[in-house]
Design an enzyme around this catalytic site. Sequence first.
Site, mmCIF file in Angstrom:
data_model
loop_
_atom_site.group_PDB
_atom_site.id
_atom_site.type_symbol
_atom_site.label_atom_id
_atom_site.label_comp_id
_atom_site.label_asym_id
_atom_site.label_seq_id
_atom_site.Cartn_x
_atom_site.Cartn_y
_atom_site.Cartn_z
ATOM 1 N N HIS A 136 1.917 4.848 -2.661
ATOM 2 C CA HIS A 136 2.156 6.258 -2.333
ATOM 3 C C HIS A 136 3.571 6.669 -2.749
ATOM 4 O O HIS A 136 3.786 7.732 -3.334
ATOM 5 C CB HIS A 136 2.020 6.481 -0.823
ATOM 6 N N HIS A 149 0.846 -1.208 0.000
ATOM 7 C CA HIS A 149 0.000 0.000 0.000
ATOM 8 C C HIS A 149 0.882 1.259 0.000
ATOM 9 O O HIS A 149 0.715 2.152 -0.839
ATOM 10 C CB HIS A 149 -0.893 -0.034 1.246
ATOM 11 N N GLU A 150 1.830 1.322 0.934
ATOM 12 C CA GLU A 150 2.678 2.510 1.022
ATOM 13 C C GLU A 150 3.579 2.649 -0.206
ATOM 14 O O GLU A 150 3.953 3.761 -0.583
ATOM 15 C CB GLU A 150 3.514 2.473 2.304
ATOM 16 N N GLU A 177 -4.484 8.141 -2.462
ATOM 17 C CA GLU A 177 -4.980 6.842 -2.000
ATOM 18 C C GLU A 177 -5.368 5.948 -3.176
ATOM 19 O O GLU A 177 -5.311 4.718 -3.071
ATOM 20 C CB GLU A 177 -6.159 7.025 -1.041
#
Length: 499
Positions: free
Chosen positions: A271, A267-268, A297
């Site tokens: 980003h 997930h990160e 996001e």
Amino acid sequence: MNTQALPAAYAELHKRHQRLHHLAHLKSIAEWDQSANMPPKGNEARSLAVAEMGGLLHQLATEPALKGLLDAAEQEPLDADQRANLREMRRVWRASNALPQALVEAKSLAASRCEHAWREQRQANDWAGYLPNLREVIKLAREEASLLADSSGLSRYDALMDQYEPGMRSAEVDRVFGDLRSWLPGLIQSVRAKQAQEKVLQPVGSFPKAAQRALGLDAMRLMGFDFEAGRLDESAHPFCGGVPEDVRMTTRYREDNFLPSLMGTIHETGHGRYEQNRPREWLGQPLSEARSMGLHESQSLSFEMQLGSHPAFAKLLSPLLNQHFGAQPAFEAGNLHGLLTRVSPGLIRVDADEVTYPAHIILRYEIERALIEGQIECEDIPALWDAKMMELLGLDTRGNFKDGCMQDVHWGAGLVGYFPCYTLGAMYAAQWFAAMRRAMPDLDAQIGAGNLAPVFDWLKQNIWLQGSRYETPELVRRASAESLNPAHFKAHLQSRYLG
């Protein structure tokens, strides 16, 4: 960029924003270190230093000369990108001028103190200890909201949300979340009934932290993260910070379960890759900034959910798990995909599957909006949390503050108005993949063959390199040929989980 070749007023604005960028760079690294490395006794001094830097940045962003420069630059001959940059400069200037420096510094200090104390208070299930700090943060957030609302003409909550998702209004969030509320409980029920008939083997642990870290780094490499321009560390709450030239990601580990860390890291990484690929020629200018946190996001969820939970992606992860933890039947690709897509209502938002996750966001959105609008007080949060968790997910959180209303860093850190961005991001991510499949009908076959480049290339061209060149609705239309359409998210969930 050679500012000597630019019109005079615009060139001066360009130079001033470059200075803001350099100072914000130092502040962001100090904040990362505060969360990842700093010894506990350093917190008060660091909090004061970060607040001081925030005050200095605010002072520079509100210098009286800026208004005249902005007005003069409007009359100068600028190209389309420069005009877009000027539009964003003015947006920053308006928001900054709505707030006094003393409030900016007070909010930073209160949030630093609250977040630091929260790390131990959460573990101790100490709501009573947390509450006084939270009250102070929310009091200052309400002051900020009132001032921003007076300046913008928006409601107080919309004024806060506008800082994270420019142009988005709670009326639109109510519309898309209201639609979600109408079909999500039934979908959760149908998926759980279907999955109850499917056998999934559970991995046998434990899973040492060092092995999990090595696995996470390999997953980041698989997804194209540039380790010459970033790193992975550990913190109480996963986040992505730093600057495009030096992205600082964090995760957290549980030795009884490797999936939260692995998927949190993926997930990160979404980003992080967005940050690493913002338009380099515009770094230091507002135009290079990520357009919104909803779009940010959408990148993390494109990585974690759209790609990370794709059946073909499990085939890429399977050999990595065998390598780092030792081979076992649960790591077989088909079973691993079953683990990655298991739908089970749980207490913790960051560990939630993508079907139940929106319920966690709706709950937080409804509470924080009422909190900022003065309809409830901080003391009311636990009872409301308990009621909404039971209503939306059928879970009992009474007395469990640690895994209930104290689980997130956001409110204590002053990040009020952020939560809707997560589910808006999930909707955007589904829309991006629908657009990709229209443009590349063989996309799933490419992923199945281990070729992730088509996904990353599409995101880079349509999202990452665009920065803030376009306002969100225009960027969304250019990328996907339509405005935000939540139907893609519903279709994605139905196809993946019931198809």
